[in-house]
Design an enzyme around this catalytic site. Structure first.
Site, PDB file in Angstrom:
ATOM      1  N   ALA A 124       0.815  -1.214   0.000  1.00  0.00           N
ATOM      2  CA  ALA A 124       0.000   0.000   0.000  1.00  0.00           C
ATOM      3  C   ALA A 124       0.850   1.266   0.000  1.00  0.00           C
ATOM      4  O   ALA A 124       0.336   2.367  -0.064  1.00  0.00           O
ATOM      5  CB  ALA A 124      -0.932   0.005   1.200  1.00  0.00           C
ATOM      6  N   ASP A 173      11.384   5.730   5.669  1.00  0.00           N
ATOM      7  CA  ASP A 173      10.345   4.859   6.233  1.00  0.00           C
ATOM      8  C   ASP A 173      10.720   4.388   7.637  1.00  0.00           C
ATOM      9  O   ASP A 173       9.906   4.437   8.567  1.00  0.00           O
ATOM     10  CB  ASP A 173      10.123   3.635   5.333  1.00  0.00           C
ATOM     11  CG  ASP A 173       9.782   4.025   3.907  1.00  0.00           C
ATOM     12  OD1 ASP A 173       9.531   5.220   3.671  1.00  0.00           O
ATOM     13  OD2 ASP A 173       9.763   3.138   3.040  1.00  0.00           O
TER      14      ASP A 173
HETATM   15  C1  GLA Z   1      10.186   3.880  -0.468  1.00  0.00           C
HETATM   16  C2  GLA Z   1      11.547   3.840   0.238  1.00  0.00           C
HETATM   17  C3  GLA Z   1      11.884   5.182   0.885  1.00  0.00           C
HETATM   18  C4  GLA Z   1      11.698   6.327  -0.092  1.00  0.00           C
HETATM   19  C5  GLA Z   1      10.365   6.236  -0.824  1.00  0.00           C
HETATM   20  C6  GLA Z   1      10.250   7.243  -1.912  1.00  0.00           C
HETATM   21  O1  GLA Z   1       9.170   4.038   0.469  1.00  0.00           O
HETATM   22  O2  GLA Z   1      11.570   2.838   1.218  1.00  0.00           O
HETATM   23  O3  GLA Z   1      13.189   5.148   1.402  1.00  0.00           O
HETATM   24  O4  GLA Z   1      12.764   6.393  -0.995  1.00  0.00           O
HETATM   25  O5  GLA Z   1      10.160   4.951  -1.389  1.00  0.00           O
HETATM   26  O6  GLA Z   1      10.250   8.525  -1.398  1.00  0.00           O
END
Ligand code: GLA
Length: 381
Positions: A124, A173
């Site tokens: 998601a 994240d």
């Molecule tokens: C994924 C990666 C993050 C980030 C996003 C894009 O969620 O895990 O580190 O690079 O994509 O912003």
């Protein structure tokens, strides 16, 4: 906090193991703006949410570790004293990868039993994977008294993703999931790992997510490819990361890049500027400006960075037709997952209904609206 989920995980643990577990909540995240900027040492604007992973974990005396993923009804066994990191599939890589990376720091990780479940759908774009990694590292840090700082823990989670899952992700994240603050979004400088918390109160407006319920193949390899283009360009420019480049700098290496790759790195520089401009707009309470920046982000992700897909574009286009929505964009890595919308509270119910209907008619399956509350990061329950 999802008390039903906590109960479900606790009961499942009790059914399989006789000990009393430590319970951990580890959230997923949203991101207001600043996409694909984290691995360029730039700015992102994420927040931890009230959806994520609940894990029950305890030391095991049986000479082996057992991990149970209740949502998939799957069990995986391994031995931390003789870890096999070959041929790890799906979620096993997150769990075992975290243990392996912890051991690389010279820490002794005994065997343990873990049961986990979540309420964010996989794919998601709300970082269920970072939530899981953080729950495991937080859990073993607590059980085995490893003395890891939160920052060390997120680096372990990130390394597990790099080395065992195979996605060369940035730190957004894992950071947001671990360091989230209730009711706040974090303007994170990914170079210094310093974050400025912003209390989020959009007055008559709120954030609303739509999960496209698709995750297109190749999203992982496309992600790594994008990162490689950024790193190559930084190298051409003789800088550490694209965070240090201006659009004028990029012009200097334009002839050494394909036209497509040039657009990608221009996107990164512009998005990094947008993320900082969004912080200024939020400080001024200028939601119209914030919304425009959010639409601009999507435009760049769609046409320059090329990580969007029809389903995401469709939902953003629908939002653009609605004057009660100030901004909308795809969120996360791309190729599926969610859109995030800045929408008037009074328009939420209507838009949910019309968007789901239009989307279903177009794609033959529904999208799912989500309202999220911003929550604290990974913690003991
Ligand atoms: C994924 C990666 C993050 C980030 C996003 C894009 O969620 O895990 O580190 O690079 O994509 O912003």
């Amino acid at each position: 906090m999802d008390t039903k989920l906590i109960q479900k995980v606790s009961e499942s643990f009790a059914k399989s193991f006789s000990s009393e577990p430590v319970l951990i909540y580890s959230p997923g995240r949203i991101n207001i703006i600043g996409e694909h900027t984290d691995y360029n040492a730039g700015f992102v604007f994420p927040a931890a949410i009230d959806k994520g992973i609940v894990a029950a974990i305890q030391k095991s005396e049986s000479g082996q570790s057992t991990a149970i993923a209740i949502d998939m009804n799957e069990t995986y066994q391994f031995d931390t004293t003789n870890l096999d990191t070959e041929n790890l599939s799906s979620w096993h890589a997150y769990v075992v990868g975290v243990v392996a990376e912890t051991q690389k720091l010279g820490k002794t990780v005994g065997n343990f039993d873990i049961v986990f479940g979540g309420n964010i759908p996989d794919g998601a774009g709300m970082s269920s994977s970072a939530a899981l990694e953080n729950s495991v590292v937080f859990g073993i840090n607590t059980l085995f008294d490893l003395g890891l700082t939160k920052y060390e823990m997120i680096l372990i989670s990130q390394a597990a993703e790099h080395n065992y899952v195979g996605v060369k992700c940035g730190i957004m994240d894992q950071y947001a999931s671990m360091f989230g603050i209730k009711n706040s979004a974090l303007l994170l400088d990914c170079r210094t790992a310093q974050a400025e918390p912003f209390t989020i109160d959009f007055k008559d407006y709120q954030l609303l997510l739509f999960n496209t319920n698709v995750k297109h193949k190749l999203s992982d390899s496309a992600y790594n490819d994008r990162r490689a283009v950024c790193e190559k360009t930084a190298e051409l420019l003789g800088i550490d990361a694209l965070r240090d480049a201006t659009e004028a700098d990029l012009e200097k290496v334009k002839d050494q890049l394909s036209a497509e790759d040039f657009q990608k790195v221009v996107y990164v520089v512009q998005e990094n500027n947008r993320a900082q401009a969004a912080a200024v707009a939020m400080k001024k309470g200028d939601l119209v400006e914030l919304g425009q920046l959010i639409y601009g982000s999507h435009n760049g992700l769609q046409h320059q960075y090329k990580v969007s897909c029809d389903e995401l574009d469709f939902l953003v286009d629908l939002a653009k037709e609605n004057s009660d929505i100030l901004g909308a964009r795809m969120m996360g890595g791309g190729f599926g997952g969610c859109t995030i919308n800045l929408i008037k509270k009074t328009a939420v119910a209507d838009f949910k209904e019309t968007a789901v209907a239009a989307y279903t008619e177009k794609f033959g399956h529904a999208c799912s609206p989500y309202e999220v509350a911003l929550s604290d990061g990974t913690n003991l329950i």
